[in-house]
Design a protein around this motif. Structure first.
Motif, PDB file in Angstrom:
ATOM      1  N   SER A   1      -5.241   2.858 -13.495  1.00  0.00           N
ATOM      2  CA  SER A   1      -4.175   4.265 -13.098  1.00  0.00           C
ATOM      3  C   SER A   1      -4.890   4.489 -12.142  1.00  0.00           C
ATOM      4  N   HIS A   2      -3.797   5.343 -11.106  1.00  0.00           N
ATOM      5  CA  HIS A   2      -4.044   6.134 -10.112  1.00  0.00           C
ATOM      6  C   HIS A   2      -3.348   6.945  -9.617  1.00  0.00           C
ATOM      7  N   ARG A   3      -4.512   8.562  -9.660  1.00  0.00           N
ATOM      8  CA  ARG A   3      -3.491   9.707  -9.127  1.00  0.00           C
ATOM      9  C   ARG A   3      -3.612   9.837  -7.469  1.00  0.00           C
TER      10      ARG A   3
ATOM     11  N   THR B   1       0.833  -1.364   0.087  1.00  0.00           N
ATOM     12  CA  THR B   1       0.366  -0.191  -0.195  1.00  0.00           C
ATOM     13  C   THR B   1       0.883   0.926   0.388  1.00  0.00           C
ATOM     14  N   LEU B   2       0.700   2.081  -0.817  1.00  0.00           N
ATOM     15  CA  LEU B   2       1.300   3.380  -0.870  1.00  0.00           C
ATOM     16  C   LEU B   2       0.535   4.843  -0.835  1.00  0.00           C
ATOM     17  N   ALA B   3       1.097   5.508  -0.050  1.00  0.00           N
ATOM     18  CA  ALA B   3       0.773   6.999   0.345  1.00  0.00           C
ATOM     19  C   ALA B   3       1.930   8.098   0.062  1.00  0.00           C
ATOM     20  N   VAL B   4       1.082   9.319  -1.128  1.00  0.00           N
ATOM     21  CA  VAL B   4       2.351  10.253  -0.857  1.00  0.00           C
ATOM     22  C   VAL B   4       1.895  10.809   0.369  1.00  0.00           C
ATOM     23  N   LEU B   5       3.724  11.268   1.502  1.00  0.00           N
ATOM     24  CA  LEU B   5       3.780  11.946   2.169  1.00  0.00           C
ATOM     25  C   LEU B   5       3.829  13.773   1.588  1.00  0.00           C
ATOM     26  N   SER B   6       4.626  13.792   0.843  1.00  0.00           N
ATOM     27  CA  SER B   6       4.403  15.022   0.294  1.00  0.00           C
ATOM     28  C   SER B   6       4.830  15.412  -1.460  1.00  0.00           C
ATOM     29  N   GLY B   7       4.705  16.755  -1.748  1.00  0.00           N
ATOM     30  CA  GLY B   7       4.724  16.869  -3.220  1.00  0.00           C
ATOM     31  C   GLY B   7       3.612  16.583  -3.634  1.00  0.00           C
ATOM     32  N   ALA B   8       3.501  16.874  -4.962  1.00  0.00           N
ATOM     33  CA  ALA B   8       2.627  17.471  -6.029  1.00  0.00           C
ATOM     34  C   ALA B   8       2.040  15.854  -5.948  1.00  0.00           C
ATOM     35  N   GLY B   9       2.675  14.622  -5.838  1.00  0.00           N
ATOM     36  CA  GLY B   9       1.248  13.611  -6.307  1.00  0.00           C
ATOM     37  C   GLY B   9       2.310  12.831  -7.815  1.00  0.00           C
ATOM     38  N   ILE B  10       2.029  11.634  -7.541  1.00  0.00           N
ATOM     39  CA  ILE B  10       1.871  10.849  -8.497  1.00  0.00           C
ATOM     40  C   ILE B  10       1.400  10.238  -9.457  1.00  0.00           C
ATOM     41  N   ASN B  11       1.324  10.080 -10.575  1.00  0.00           N
ATOM     42  CA  ASN B  11       0.350   8.736 -11.069  1.00  0.00           C
ATOM     43  C   ASN B  11       0.575   7.937 -11.209  1.00  0.00           C
ATOM     44  N   LEU B  12      -0.172   6.499 -10.825  1.00  0.00           N
ATOM     45  CA  LEU B  12       0.649   5.358 -10.962  1.00  0.00           C
ATOM     46  C   LEU B  12      -0.063   4.380 -11.638  1.00  0.00           C
ATOM     47  N   GLU B  13       0.884   3.666 -12.305  1.00  0.00           N
ATOM     48  CA  GLU B  13       0.249   2.799 -13.114  1.00  0.00           C
ATOM     49  C   GLU B  13       0.290   0.903 -13.258  1.00  0.00           C
ATOM     50  N   VAL B  14      -0.744   0.520 -12.693  1.00  0.00           N
ATOM     51  CA  VAL B  14      -0.115  -0.513 -12.180  1.00  0.00           C
ATOM     52  C   VAL B  14      -0.285  -1.788 -13.233  1.00  0.00           C
ATOM     53  N   GLN B  15       0.562  -2.996 -13.917  1.00  0.00           N
ATOM     54  CA  GLN B  15      -0.401  -3.850 -14.422  1.00  0.00           C
ATOM     55  C   GLN B  15      -1.336  -4.771 -13.620  1.00  0.00           C
ATOM     56  N   GLY B  16      -3.301  -4.704 -14.374  1.00  0.00           N
ATOM     57  CA  GLY B  16      -4.056  -5.197 -14.461  1.00  0.00           C
ATOM     58  C   GLY B  16      -4.489  -4.747 -13.258  1.00  0.00           C
ATOM     59  N   HIS B  17      -4.442  -3.717 -13.132  1.00  0.00           N
ATOM     60  CA  HIS B  17      -5.100  -2.827 -11.558  1.00  0.00           C
ATOM     61  C   HIS B  17      -5.088  -1.527 -11.609  1.00  0.00           C
TER      62      HIS B  17
ATOM     63  N   ALA C   1       2.121  -5.941  -5.086  1.00  0.00           N
ATOM     64  CA  ALA C   1       4.204  -5.233  -5.290  1.00  0.00           C
ATOM     65  C   ALA C   1       4.755  -7.258  -6.039  1.00  0.00           C
ATOM     66  N   ASP C   2       4.205  -7.598  -6.918  1.00  0.00           N
ATOM     67  CA  ASP C   2       4.398  -8.926  -7.979  1.00  0.00           C
ATOM     68  C   ASP C   2       4.434  -8.274  -9.566  1.00  0.00           C
ATOM     69  N   VAL C   3       3.047  -7.291  -9.355  1.00  0.00           N
ATOM     70  CA  VAL C   3       3.448  -7.182 -10.558  1.00  0.00           C
ATOM     71  C   VAL C   3       3.836  -5.480 -11.087  1.00  0.00           C
ATOM     72  N   PRO C   4       4.071  -5.215 -12.452  1.00  0.00           N
ATOM     73  CA  PRO C   4       5.103  -4.526 -13.001  1.00  0.00           C
ATOM     74  C   PRO C   4       3.703  -3.422 -12.519  1.00  0.00           C
ATOM     75  N   ALA C   5       4.873  -1.927 -12.424  1.00  0.00           N
ATOM     76  CA  ALA C   5       3.947  -0.780 -11.812  1.00  0.00           C
ATOM     77  C   ALA C   5       5.045   0.076 -12.016  1.00  0.00           C
ATOM     78  N   SER C   6       4.430   1.391 -12.328  1.00  0.00           N
ATOM     79  CA  SER C   6       5.481   3.126 -12.927  1.00  0.00           C
ATOM     80  C   SER C   6       4.553   3.859 -12.107  1.00  0.00           C
ATOM     81  N   ALA C   7       5.975   4.599 -12.454  1.00  0.00           N
ATOM     82  CA  ALA C   7       5.084   6.041 -11.592  1.00  0.00           C
ATOM     83  C   ALA C   7       5.641   7.341 -12.043  1.00  0.00           C
ATOM     84  N   GLN C   8       4.713   8.268 -12.299  1.00  0.00           N
ATOM     85  CA  GLN C   8       4.548   9.363 -13.631  1.00  0.00           C
ATOM     86  C   GLN C   8       4.802  10.481 -12.367  1.00  0.00           C
ATOM     87  N   LEU C   9       5.816  11.641 -12.021  1.00  0.00           N
ATOM     88  CA  LEU C   9       5.643  12.869 -11.482  1.00  0.00           C
ATOM     89  C   LEU C   9       4.377  13.644 -12.148  1.00  0.00           C
ATOM     90  N   LEU C  10       3.941  14.224 -10.849  1.00  0.00           N
ATOM     91  CA  LEU C  10       2.859  15.002 -11.248  1.00  0.00           C
ATOM     92  C   LEU C  10       3.270  16.444 -10.959  1.00  0.00           C
TER      93      LEU C  10
END
Length: 168
Positions: free
Chosen positions: A80-82, A62-78, A94-103
């Motif tokens: 895209s989440h802002r 489980t992931l939470a953003v503590l500080s900063g503008a945030g991320i867009n998290l793309e989790v394979q099969g799940h 955590a055993d499927v590919p996931a990638s983040a784009q900083l906002l």
């Protein structure tokens, strides 16, 4: 019940599993466990660039953003989440590919990971009024200086200090 204060100055810094950054391990069980054999692990990471997350076979995260503008998290099969500071944390395998784009620049995130089938977890904001049930452990991370009143004790935490309550 026992209370263990984990000062931020004593959190363990280590490279990410994929080598692209640094993580700050706040707590791990069993104590001293490594990335291959932990039962559960709470950590923070500074994310300074877009990229892929490390893969952890057999782990729920489980992931939470503590500080900063945030991320867009793309989790394979799940999908895209802002994720931004203050919004509901995101649980995903955590055993499927996931990638983040900083906002909009670097962020600091909080990761809670448990070994699937052995442990289960919840990560949520302290303002969430939902009952906790009867957890084996309660971990509190102070995002600002905080005074807690728990089990008849007063505990003062500095920013990023943690408290573990076991046999909660």
């Amino acid at each position: 019940m026992s209370l263990t204060h984990l000062p931020a100055t004593q959190h363990r810094r280590m490279p990410w599993k994929n080598g692209r950054g640094e993580t700050t391990e706040i707590a791990v069980h069993p104590q001293g466990a490594g990335l291959a054999d932990f039962g559960w692990r709470l950590s923070m990471a500074g994310v300074t660039e877009n990229g892929d997350f490390s893969i952890f076979p057999g782990i729920d995260r489980t992931l939470a953003v503590l500080s900063g503008a945030g991320i867009n998290l793309e989790v394979q099969g799940h999908g895209s989440h802002r994720l931004t500071a203050g919004v509901e944390p995101l649980a995903f395998p955590a055993d499927v590919p996931a990638s983040a784009q900083l906002l909009g620049g670097p962020i600091t995130d909080l990761n809670l990971m448990t070994r699937r089938g052995a442990y289960a977890h919840q990560l949520r904001h302290a303002t969430d009024p939902s009952p906790l049930g009867r957890p084996d452990w309660l971990l509190v991370l102070a995002t600002a200086p905080t005074t807690l009143h728990i089990a008849g004790q007063e505990v003062v935490l500095a920013a990023l200090d943690a408290l573990i309550c076991d046999e909660a």
